[in-house]
Design a protein around this motif. Structure first.
Motif, mmCIF file in Angstrom:
data_model
loop_
_atom_site.group_PDB
_atom_site.id
_atom_site.type_symbol
_atom_site.label_atom_id
_atom_site.label_comp_id
_atom_site.label_asym_id
_atom_site.label_seq_id
_atom_site.Cartn_x
_atom_site.Cartn_y
_atom_site.Cartn_z
ATOM 1 N N ALA A 3 1.622 -24.956 1.707
ATOM 2 C CA ALA A 3 0.997 -25.015 0.400
ATOM 3 C C ALA A 3 0.240 -26.315 0.179
ATOM 4 C CB ALA A 3 2.054 -24.840 -0.696
ATOM 5 N N PHE A 4 0.458 -27.337 1.048
ATOM 6 C CA PHE A 4 -0.151 -28.629 0.817
ATOM 7 C C PHE A 4 -1.059 -29.047 1.981
ATOM 8 C CE2 PHE A 4 3.885 -28.525 -1.495
ATOM 9 C CZ PHE A 4 3.398 -28.680 -2.770
ATOM 10 N N ARG A 5 -1.664 -28.081 2.669
ATOM 11 C CA ARG A 5 -2.648 -28.393 3.691
ATOM 12 C C ARG A 5 -3.890 -28.999 3.033
ATOM 13 N NH1 ARG A 5 -2.010 -25.905 8.693
ATOM 14 N NH2 ARG A 5 -0.290 -24.414 8.808
ATOM 15 N N SER A 6 -4.656 -29.758 3.809
ATOM 16 C CA SER A 6 -5.901 -30.289 3.281
ATOM 17 C C SER A 6 -6.866 -29.144 3.022
ATOM 18 C CB SER A 6 -6.509 -31.277 4.273
ATOM 19 O OG SER A 6 -6.984 -30.581 5.417
ATOM 20 N N PRO A 7 -7.839 -29.341 2.100
ATOM 21 C CA PRO A 7 -8.797 -28.265 1.810
ATOM 22 C C PRO A 7 -9.565 -27.807 3.043
ATOM 23 C CG PRO A 7 -8.865 -29.949 0.105
ATOM 24 C CD PRO A 7 -7.978 -30.479 1.190
ATOM 25 N N LEU A 8 -9.938 -28.747 3.924
ATOM 26 C CA LEU A 8 -10.684 -28.374 5.122
ATOM 27 C C LEU A 8 -9.843 -27.513 6.052
ATOM 28 C CD1 LEU A 8 -13.311 -28.665 6.690
ATOM 29 C CD2 LEU A 8 -12.371 -30.738 7.751
ATOM 30 N N ASP A 9 -8.595 -27.917 6.285
ATOM 31 C CA ASP A 9 -7.700 -27.128 7.133
ATOM 32 C C ASP A 9 -7.451 -25.750 6.531
ATOM 33 O OD1 ASP A 9 -7.519 -29.170 8.905
ATOM 34 O OD2 ASP A 9 -5.602 -29.933 8.165
ATOM 35 N N ALA A 10 -7.242 -25.703 5.216
ATOM 36 C CA ALA A 10 -6.979 -24.423 4.563
ATOM 37 C C ALA A 10 -8.178 -23.494 4.673
ATOM 38 C CB ALA A 10 -6.631 -24.657 3.087
ATOM 39 N N ALA A 11 -9.390 -24.033 4.505
ATOM 40 C CA ALA A 11 -10.586 -23.195 4.593
ATOM 41 C C ALA A 11 -10.775 -22.655 6.012
ATOM 42 C CB ALA A 11 -11.810 -24.000 4.164
ATOM 43 N N ARG A 12 -10.548 -23.522 7.004
ATOM 44 C CA ARG A 12 -10.693 -23.074 8.393
ATOM 45 C C ARG A 12 -9.649 -22.021 8.727
ATOM 46 N NH1 ARG A 12 -9.975 -27.657 10.607
ATOM 47 N NH2 ARG A 12 -12.174 -28.283 10.597
ATOM 48 N N ARG A 13 -8.433 -22.243 8.283
ATOM 49 C CA ARG A 13 -7.359 -21.276 8.541
ATOM 50 C C ARG A 13 -7.652 -19.949 7.853
ATOM 51 N NH1 ARG A 13 -2.015 -21.340 9.970
ATOM 52 N NH2 ARG A 13 -0.642 -19.856 8.930
ATOM 53 N N GLN A 14 -8.157 -20.025 6.633
ATOM 54 C CA GLN A 14 -8.454 -18.810 5.896
ATOM 55 C C GLN A 14 -9.540 -18.000 6.585
ATOM 56 O OE1 GLN A 14 -9.782 -19.399 1.841
ATOM 57 N NE2 GLN A 14 -8.912 -17.455 1.202
ATOM 58 N N ARG A 15 -10.556 -18.668 7.111
ATOM 59 C CA ARG A 15 -11.627 -17.943 7.808
ATOM 60 C C ARG A 15 -11.100 -17.206 9.030
ATOM 61 N NH1 ARG A 15 -14.799 -22.568 6.458
ATOM 62 N NH2 ARG A 15 -14.345 -23.490 8.504
ATOM 63 N N TRP A 16 -10.243 -17.860 9.808
ATOM 64 C CA TRP A 16 -9.702 -17.211 10.997
ATOM 65 C C TRP A 16 -8.792 -16.039 10.635
ATOM 66 C CZ3 TRP A 16 -11.306 -17.462 15.774
ATOM 67 C CH2 TRP A 16 -12.014 -18.586 16.213
#
Length: 345
Positions: A3-16
């Motif tokens: 729940a506390f990933r950085s915005p960049l990591d979260a966006a990349r993870r969400q795309r995959w």
């Protein structure tokens, strides 16, 4: 924590994650279009697909593919709606056993829709009846558990109170369903029984459930950060400035509308909202920025696959898809109940 990933990591993870699940959804839809008691010759597939895309199915292959894809689209939107509602309910009550079926929202929608079917009302009245039933149960849930679900304080037993209230309301709704079935005319009884179990036979493309699903997903994603905190504890959410009362009202209303649309499309299909969020949370983490769209895509794909099996496993006869989802969901429910007991002892 997820729940506390950085915005960049979260966006990349969400795309995959979304790319993977969209691919699975497309494969499930393709399998649904091809599978059936009547095989589609490979040479006729390009022409049949062109007819479907142009909305002018003329040959037998085009008509058959159109019917199968129309049913698969209904299965997808139903599974996605139930899964999204399940994520919302589990965040609301912070309990892995919560879903629209267990909390009685599906049963309330079933009462409303079956009442409309019983009196021979038009299809839009069936939709309105399901929405009224789901809204009624949601309001009763909120009213009966309101004292325990305060916006500032939250005791350890609060979520258990809401869950138990939902189970009792579900039992009351099922008693009303049984009453309706016992006095229904014989000409309507079979369709009502199959509809109550959960059956997608004869369904086709409908715009309204897709609009509701898209709107609910967008609105929920805008509140994903607040849901991450609420899933941990209401007191923590309130301390961080989240309007917990408004968020809970949104979750109640949104899950009720999603469940009503799902029930009017495919009947009272159980346990999809329980199984899919667990699988997605285990595979992709608890961050609602990923969990919400992942659950919608995975739930839609799961129900498409389950419906394809339901109409092919004993073809030409068809099983109600709710039978298969219950066979999957009941062991998962019992396992989660056992895990909760172990954590509390």
């Amino acid at each position: 924590m997820h729940a506390f990933r950085s915005p960049l990591d979260a966006a990349r993870r969400q795309r995959w994650v979304l790319a993977l699940l969209i691919g699975c959804a497309l494969l499930a839809m393709a399998a649904a279009g091809l599978a059936g008691s009547v095989a589609l010759p490979a040479a006729e597939l390009p022409g049949a697909l062109r007819e479907v895309l142009l909305a002018r199915p003329e040959g037998m292959a085009g008509t058959l593919l159109d019917l199968r894809l129309g049913r698969a689209s209904s299965a997808f939107v139903t599974g996605a709606s139930l899964s999204l509602a399940g994520v919302m309910m589990q965040a609301l009550v912070r309990n892995p056993l919560a879903d629209p079926y267990v909390l009685g929202i599906s049963s309330g929608a079933a009462v409303g829709a079956l009442t409309a079917l019983f009196v021979g009302a038009a299809m839009w009245m069936v939709d309105a009846g399901a929405l009224a039933g789901a809204a009624g149960v949601s309001l009763m849930l909120y009213a009966l558990a309101r004292r325990d679900l305060g916006t500032r304080r939250e005791a350890a037993s609060d979520t258990g109170t809401l869950l138990l209230t939902g189970v009792v309301l579900a039992s009351a709704c099922m008693a009303l369903v049984t009453l309706l079935l016992s006095i229904a005319p014989e000409s309507r009884l079979r369709s009502m029984v199959f509809w109550m179990i959960g059956d997608l036979a004869g369904t086709s493309w409908r715009l309204l459930p897709w609009v509701v699903l898209a709107a609910a997903l967008v609105l929920a994603l805008r509140r994903a950060g607040a849901l991450n905190v609420l899933a941990l504890h209401a007191d923590a959410a309130a301390a961080l400035g989240v309007d917990v009362g408004a968020l809970r009202r949104f979750l109640f209303a949104c899950s009720g509308v999603l469940t009503a649309c799902a029930v009017t499309t495919g009947g009272a299909i159980g346990f999809v909202g329980l199984v899919v969020p667990h699988a997605c949370r285990f595979a992709f983490g608890a961050d609602h920025r990923v969990l919400l769209p992942a659950s919608a895509l995975a739930g839609g794909s799961l129900l498409v696959v389950a419906d394809t099996l339901a109409r092919t496993v004993i073809a030409p006869q068809q099983l109600p898809v709710g039978v298969l989802t219950s066979l999957i969901g009941v062991p998962v429910f019992l396992f989660q109940l056992h895990q909760l007991h172990l954590r509390r002892t």
